[in-house]
Design a protein around this motif. Structure first.
Motif, mmCIF file in Angstrom:
data_model
loop_
_atom_site.group_PDB
_atom_site.id
_atom_site.type_symbol
_atom_site.label_atom_id
_atom_site.label_comp_id
_atom_site.label_asym_id
_atom_site.label_seq_id
_atom_site.Cartn_x
_atom_site.Cartn_y
_atom_site.Cartn_z
ATOM 1 N N CYS A 97 0.827 -1.212 0.000
ATOM 2 C CA CYS A 97 0.000 0.000 0.000
ATOM 3 C C CYS A 97 0.861 1.262 0.000
ATOM 4 O O CYS A 97 0.496 2.259 -0.630
ATOM 5 N N PHE A 98 1.992 1.223 0.680
ATOM 6 C CA PHE A 98 2.893 2.373 0.639
ATOM 7 C C PHE A 98 3.321 2.651 -0.803
ATOM 8 O O PHE A 98 3.329 3.789 -1.261
ATOM 9 N N GLN A 99 3.686 1.597 -1.496
ATOM 10 C CA GLN A 99 4.102 1.736 -2.888
ATOM 11 C C GLN A 99 2.953 2.282 -3.737
ATOM 12 O O GLN A 99 3.148 3.162 -4.571
ATOM 13 N N ARG A 100 1.749 1.756 -3.507
ATOM 14 C CA ARG A 100 0.580 2.198 -4.274
ATOM 15 C C ARG A 100 0.255 3.672 -4.020
ATOM 16 O O ARG A 100 -0.170 4.375 -4.925
ATOM 17 N N GLU A 103 2.413 5.525 -6.264
ATOM 18 C CA GLU A 103 1.990 5.396 -7.662
ATOM 19 C C GLU A 103 0.715 6.198 -7.936
ATOM 20 O O GLU A 103 0.610 6.855 -8.960
ATOM 21 N N LEU A 104 -0.237 6.125 -7.022
ATOM 22 C CA LEU A 104 -1.538 6.755 -7.252
ATOM 23 C C LEU A 104 -1.550 8.260 -6.990
ATOM 24 O O LEU A 104 -2.174 9.017 -7.734
ATOM 25 N N LEU A 105 -0.896 8.664 -5.915
ATOM 26 C CA LEU A 105 -0.934 10.080 -5.544
ATOM 27 C C LEU A 105 0.330 10.832 -5.941
ATOM 28 O O LEU A 105 0.344 12.057 -5.912
ATOM 29 N N GLY A 106 1.368 10.105 -6.274
ATOM 30 C CA GLY A 106 2.643 10.717 -6.634
ATOM 31 C C GLY A 106 3.587 10.741 -5.453
ATOM 32 O O GLY A 106 3.164 10.923 -4.310
ATOM 33 N N LYS A 107 4.857 10.560 -5.751
ATOM 34 C CA LYS A 107 5.858 10.534 -4.685
ATOM 35 C C LYS A 107 6.119 11.924 -4.104
ATOM 36 O O LYS A 107 6.777 12.042 -3.081
ATOM 37 N N ASP A 108 5.576 12.955 -4.752
ATOM 38 C CA ASP A 108 5.705 14.304 -4.203
ATOM 39 C C ASP A 108 4.482 14.698 -3.372
ATOM 40 O O ASP A 108 4.421 15.789 -2.818
ATOM 41 N N PHE A 110 1.999 14.936 -0.231
ATOM 42 C CA PHE A 110 2.221 14.997 1.214
ATOM 43 C C PHE A 110 1.834 13.682 1.897
ATOM 44 O O PHE A 110 2.428 13.306 2.898
ATOM 45 N N PHE A 111 0.841 12.999 1.345
ATOM 46 C CA PHE A 111 0.453 11.704 1.917
ATOM 47 C C PHE A 111 1.614 10.717 1.836
ATOM 48 O O PHE A 111 1.940 10.050 2.810
ATOM 49 N N TYR A 112 2.208 10.616 0.662
ATOM 50 C CA TYR A 112 3.330 9.684 0.466
ATOM 51 C C TYR A 112 4.534 10.112 1.299
ATOM 52 O O TYR A 112 5.110 9.303 2.030
ATOM 53 N N ILE A 113 4.880 11.391 1.217
ATOM 54 C CA ILE A 113 6.048 11.889 1.949
ATOM 55 C C ILE A 113 5.854 11.692 3.449
ATOM 56 O O ILE A 113 6.766 11.244 4.152
ATOM 57 N N GLY A 114 4.652 11.964 3.945
ATOM 58 C CA GLY A 114 4.377 11.796 5.371
ATOM 59 C C GLY A 114 4.419 10.342 5.814
ATOM 60 O O GLY A 114 4.994 10.016 6.851
ATOM 61 N N ALA A 115 3.812 9.477 5.020
ATOM 62 C CA ALA A 115 3.798 8.047 5.375
ATOM 63 C C ALA A 115 5.202 7.463 5.359
ATOM 64 O O ALA A 115 5.622 6.806 6.321
ATOM 65 N N ILE A 116 5.923 7.711 4.289
ATOM 66 C CA ILE A 116 7.287 7.179 4.180
ATOM 67 C C ILE A 116 8.187 7.820 5.238
ATOM 68 O O ILE A 116 8.976 7.143 5.900
ATOM 69 N N GLY A 117 8.048 9.132 5.399
ATOM 70 C CA GLY A 117 8.866 9.840 6.391
ATOM 71 C C GLY A 117 8.632 9.332 7.802
ATOM 72 O O GLY A 117 9.579 9.190 8.588
#
Length: 185
Positions: A97-100, A103-108, A110-117
């Motif tokens: 799901c992190f990877q998705r 892919e879905l929202l973009g690696k830029d 805030f959701f992705y950056i916040g989750a990964i961070g």
């Protein structure tokens, strides 16, 4: 409960692949043609009842696990000290799901950056590098870590699921040993 040939076939396929066997190798162990194994895996036919013990032994699992497609027929009673049950497949899906999100929202995003961070900060790692890694052994390390974290946080994982849910024996052993420390045997 009715046994579904497609479900059984898919489970035979998954277990065969996890054990690194070809259809011919499995068929040779059972003194059959590879076509018979192929028909099982496509859900066209079912293994003969008399073959099930030897098939289960060859696939290093139980007859129940084959016939139910890995699903439990009866809900296993979870000891009171556990707060929930999870499967290795659910944990694998959670990691993906992190990877998705990327892919879905973009690696830029805030959701992705916040989750990964957040994961990187708590675990002192670079999760995004693991998600991009094509090496199945290293990717499976994340699932093993998620399993260990889940167990530490009160989740019950069936020992049979641990045994059959990983492709690499190393991770089976690591999670099994970790589970034993928390009463999962």
């Amino acid at each position: 409960m009715r046994t579904d040939p497609l479900t059984v076939g898919r489970q035979i396929y998954i277990l065969r692949k996890m054990r690194g066997l070809t259809q011919t190798q499995l068929a040779d162990r059972l003194h059959l043609s590879f076509q018979a194994v192929s028909k099982w895996e496509r859900g066209e036919t079912m293994p003969d009842v008399g073959l099930l013990p030897e098939l289960a032994e060859s696939l290093e699992t139980s007859i129940d696990n084959i016939l139910t497609g890995g699903e439990r027929v009866m809900e296993q009673k979870v000891p009171a000290k556990y707060t929930r049950t999870v499967t290795i497949a659910q944990l694998r899906e959670g990691i993906l799901c992190f990877q998705r999100i990327g892919e879905l929202l973009g690696k830029d995003s805030f959701f992705y950056i916040g989750a990964i961070g957040g994961v990187n900060l708590k675990m002192n790692m670079e999760l995004d590098k693991y998600l991009e890694d094509e090496d199945p052994y290293r990717r499976e390390a994340m699932v093993a870590e998620a399993a260990s974290q889940a167990i530490m946080n009160g989740a019950w994982i069936d020992p049979e699921d641990i045994r059959t849910g990983f492709e690499h024996e190393h991770w089976v052993n690591i999670v099994s040993e970790f589970g034993k420390k928390y009463g999962i045997q």
